[in-house]
Design a protein around this motif. Sequence first.
Motif, PDB file in Angstrom:
ATOM      1  N   ARG A 139       0.854  -1.186   0.000  1.00 27.58           N
ATOM      2  CA  ARG A 139       0.000   0.000   0.000  1.00 27.58           C
ATOM      3  C   ARG A 139       0.889   1.235   0.000  1.00 27.58           C
ATOM      4  N   ASN A 140       0.260   2.388   0.224  1.00 28.70           N
ATOM      5  CA  ASN A 140       1.012   3.644   0.212  1.00 28.70           C
ATOM      6  C   ASN A 140       1.787   3.807   1.514  1.00 28.70           C
ATOM      7  N   SER A 141       2.921   3.157   1.617  1.00 27.35           N
ATOM      8  CA  SER A 141       3.796   3.296   2.783  1.00 27.35           C
ATOM      9  C   SER A 141       5.222   3.408   2.292  1.00 27.35           C
ATOM     10  N   THR A 142       6.164   3.572   3.251  1.00 29.79           N
ATOM     11  CA  THR A 142       7.559   3.796   2.859  1.00 29.79           C
ATOM     12  C   THR A 142       8.192   2.566   2.236  1.00 29.79           C
ATOM     13  N   GLY A 143       7.740   1.366   2.641  1.00 31.88           N
ATOM     14  CA  GLY A 143       8.308   0.158   2.083  1.00 31.88           C
ATOM     15  C   GLY A 143       9.667  -0.198   2.632  1.00 31.88           C
ATOM     16  N   ILE A 144      10.065   0.396   3.770  1.00 34.16           N
ATOM     17  CA  ILE A 144      11.380   0.087   4.328  1.00 34.16           C
ATOM     18  C   ILE A 144      11.280  -0.584   5.686  1.00 34.16           C
ATOM     19  N   GLY A 145      10.065  -0.656   6.267  1.00 28.59           N
ATOM     20  CA  GLY A 145       9.929  -1.210   7.620  1.00 28.59           C
ATOM     21  C   GLY A 145      10.418  -2.631   7.722  1.00 28.59           C
ATOM     22  N   LEU A 146       9.958  -3.519   6.827  1.00 33.95           N
ATOM     23  CA  LEU A 146      10.370  -4.910   6.888  1.00 33.95           C
ATOM     24  C   LEU A 146      11.842  -5.076   6.500  1.00 33.95           C
ATOM     25  N   ALA A 147      12.331  -4.243   5.594  1.00 28.18           N
ATOM     26  CA  ALA A 147      13.751  -4.314   5.230  1.00 28.18           C
ATOM     27  C   ALA A 147      14.631  -3.962   6.423  1.00 28.18           C
ATOM     28  N   VAL A 148      14.270  -2.910   7.143  1.00 29.01           N
ATOM     29  CA  VAL A 148      15.022  -2.528   8.340  1.00 29.01           C
ATOM     30  C   VAL A 148      14.914  -3.616   9.398  1.00 29.01           C
ATOM     31  N   ALA A 149      13.716  -4.191   9.550  1.00 33.28           N
ATOM     32  CA  ALA A 149      13.531  -5.253  10.543  1.00 33.28           C
ATOM     33  C   ALA A 149      14.422  -6.447  10.237  1.00 33.28           C
ATOM     34  N   ARG A 150      14.510  -6.831   8.972  1.00 26.57           N
ATOM     35  CA  ARG A 150      15.376  -7.965   8.623  1.00 26.57           C
ATOM     36  C   ARG A 150      16.841  -7.622   8.906  1.00 26.57           C
ATOM     37  N   ASP A 151      17.281  -6.401   8.576  1.00 30.47           N
ATOM     38  CA  ASP A 151      18.668  -6.003   8.860  1.00 30.47           C
ATOM     39  C   ASP A 151      18.960  -6.073  10.353  1.00 30.47           C
ATOM     40  N   LEU A 152      18.018  -5.596  11.168  1.00 28.86           N
ATOM     41  CA  LEU A 152      18.216  -5.632  12.623  1.00 28.86           C
ATOM     42  C   LEU A 152      18.303  -7.074  13.123  1.00 28.86           C
ATOM     43  N   ALA A 153      17.460  -7.950  12.591  1.00 24.24           N
ATOM     44  CA  ALA A 153      17.480  -9.353  13.013  1.00 24.24           C
ATOM     45  C   ALA A 153      18.805 -10.012  12.642  1.00 24.24           C
ATOM     46  N   GLU A 154      19.277  -9.762  11.438  1.00 24.52           N
ATOM     47  CA  GLU A 154      20.529 -10.377  11.000  1.00 24.52           C
ATOM     48  C   GLU A 154      21.719  -9.822  11.753  1.00 24.52           C
ATOM     49  N   ALA A 155      21.672  -8.527  12.120  1.00 25.63           N
ATOM     50  CA  ALA A 155      22.765  -7.945  12.905  1.00 25.63           C
ATOM     51  C   ALA A 155      22.880  -8.592  14.272  1.00 25.63           C
ATOM     52  N   ASP A 156      21.785  -9.163  14.787  1.00 25.50           N
ATOM     53  CA  ASP A 156      21.800  -9.831  16.082  1.00 25.50           C
ATOM     54  C   ASP A 156      22.036 -11.327  15.970  1.00 25.50           C
ATOM     55  N   GLY A 157      22.347 -11.804  14.776  1.00 30.34           N
ATOM     56  CA  GLY A 157      22.589 -13.228  14.604  1.00 30.34           C
ATOM     57  C   GLY A 157      21.323 -14.026  14.375  1.00 30.34           C
ATOM     58  N   GLY A 158      20.201 -13.357  14.183  1.00 29.09           N
ATOM     59  CA  GLY A 158      18.955 -14.062  13.914  1.00 29.09           C
ATOM     60  C   GLY A 158      18.538 -13.903  12.473  1.00 29.09           C
ATOM     61  N   ARG A 159      17.295 -14.213  12.207  1.00 34.44           N
ATOM     62  CA  ARG A 159      16.789 -14.020  10.855  1.00 34.44           C
ATOM     63  C   ARG A 159      15.289 -13.797  10.912  1.00 34.44           C
ATOM     64  N   LEU A 160      14.792 -13.067   9.932  1.00 33.43           N
ATOM     65  CA  LEU A 160      13.370 -12.766   9.817  1.00 33.43           C
ATOM     66  C   LEU A 160      12.871 -13.329   8.503  1.00 33.43           C
ATOM     67  N   GLU A 161      11.817 -14.148   8.565  1.00 25.92           N
ATOM     68  CA  GLU A 161      11.304 -14.793   7.364  1.00 25.92           C
ATOM     69  C   GLU A 161       9.790 -14.669   7.303  1.00 25.92           C
ATOM     70  N   MET A 162       9.289 -14.752   6.075  1.00 26.59           N
ATOM     71  CA  MET A 162       7.848 -14.844   5.881  1.00 26.59           C
ATOM     72  C   MET A 162       7.515 -16.337   5.734  1.00 26.59           C
ATOM     73  N   LEU A 163       6.843 -16.901   6.755  1.00 22.50           N
ATOM     74  CA  LEU A 163       6.560 -18.329   6.770  1.00 22.50           C
ATOM     75  C   LEU A 163       5.329 -18.685   5.954  1.00 22.50           C
ATOM     76  N   GLN A 164       4.394 -17.740   5.827  1.00 23.02           N
ATOM     77  CA  GLN A 164       3.143 -18.028   5.112  1.00 23.02           C
ATOM     78  C   GLN A 164       2.581 -16.715   4.611  1.00 23.02           C
ATOM     79  N   THR A 165       2.010 -16.768   3.398  1.00 27.15           N
ATOM     80  CA  THR A 165       1.475 -15.537   2.808  1.00 27.15           C
ATOM     81  C   THR A 165       0.002 -15.310   3.145  1.00 27.15           C
ATOM     82  N   LYS A 166      -0.787 -16.383   3.314  1.00 23.52           N
ATOM     83  CA  LYS A 166      -2.218 -16.215   3.588  1.00 23.52           C
ATOM     84  C   LYS A 166      -2.717 -17.340   4.488  1.00 23.52           C
ATOM     85  N   PRO A 167      -3.125 -17.026   5.727  1.00 24.47           N
ATOM     86  CA  PRO A 167      -2.936 -15.727   6.385  1.00 24.47           C
ATOM     87  C   PRO A 167      -1.460 -15.446   6.597  1.00 24.47           C
TER      88      PRO A 167
END
Length: 423
Positions: free
Chosen positions: A371-399
């Motif tokens: 939608r009409n948003s910045t489109g950087i929230g999830l990208a920043v979240a993934r960077d933060l997770a990886e910087a801590d040695g973790g990872r952020l994934e999308m496990l399922q699209t619907k729901p």
Amino acid sequence: MRRRLINSTLAVVLVVIAVFGVSLVIVETRTISSSAQERVDSEAMRLASIVDSRLISQEHISGAILRDQVATARYARIDIPGRAPIEIGKRPTGDVISATSPGEQGERVTVQEPRAAVTREVGRTLLIIAAVALLAIVAAVLLAVRQANRLASPLTDLAETAERLGSGDSRPRHKRYGVPELDRVADVLDASADRIGRMLTAERRLAADASHQLRTPLTALSMRLEEITVTDELDTVKEEATIALAQVERLTDVVERLLTNSRDPRTGSAVAFDLDEVIKQQLEEWRPAYRSAGRAIVSSGKRHLEAVGTPGAVAQVLAALIENSLMHGGGTVALRTRVTGNQAVIEVTDEGPGVPPDLGARIFERTISGRNSTGIGLAVARDLAEADGGRLEMLQTKPPIFGLFLSRTPLSKNETAAEKTVR
């Protein structure tokens, strides 16, 4: 610069021509004069030999008989004892080249040649040398112009590149000129353009990340302050003020985290912490916003889980996921915790329509938004997770189900968060 290059090249050529040209003229003049003298000497000796042979054979000797033995432009005089001198040709006047050869029978042969013939030959030689010198000068000028253009044009081009780089255009040109020194300058400018481009990208990324990441804690802080302004109960004011102070601390942590990541995204302060505390904090912060939207946010799953990471960074990742569900999802948002292997997993899901199929795995790319948003929230979240040695994934699209994976084993002293992520 072109004029200086042409003038300097032309000056060098003129000096070379002057030095070698004068030397060549002197040498050629002497050579021509010596050759003329040798020719006259040779003719005098040859004529004396003919006269000797005729005298010995007692043959008749006259100018008509010997005329064919003397070159047209020369004069010959044959003095035979007891006879009148024999002259062949016209006696030259002025400066002459002369040679006298005595014969075995007492005769004396003198051959003369006007020096004007030598002068004419020297003049022709000088004309040839002058023509060659003129051709050399023309060739030098053409070569100097070509070389000046070859050197001056790249320098002008490099100056324009440097000016463009200084004005903020950091695109490397990757243009080379075939001159090692100029190509080296072009390499340095392209490398500088790459570095400046990366720096500008990092600065823009930091500004965008800061704008996005600071918005959530500022909104939460604003909501707490509004709660304080509309209540008269002291206990409520104290409670909301305490929460507001916590929000200020989190805001400070967000700023420090952003600045740290902008310098070195691998730098972190990973520790073992209780996931329940972070999840509880997020629920308290986001419940007012969800109540205003007529929705609910709940948590479930395994309790008292310990994970390794930076609590502030994990809170920012969860806040990005919760905000994403608030903006793009629907129904109740649920935070579920579970364990898989040596990892603690926090799943964030809602009852909305899910992620559009055309986004898919691109959901974590910057500027990608449903939608009409910045489109950087999830990208920043993934960077933060990886910087801590973790990872952020999308496990399922619907729901939609997003999973934050964190290690449950502390990192060794010599192991960075980035190395843990790669492993």
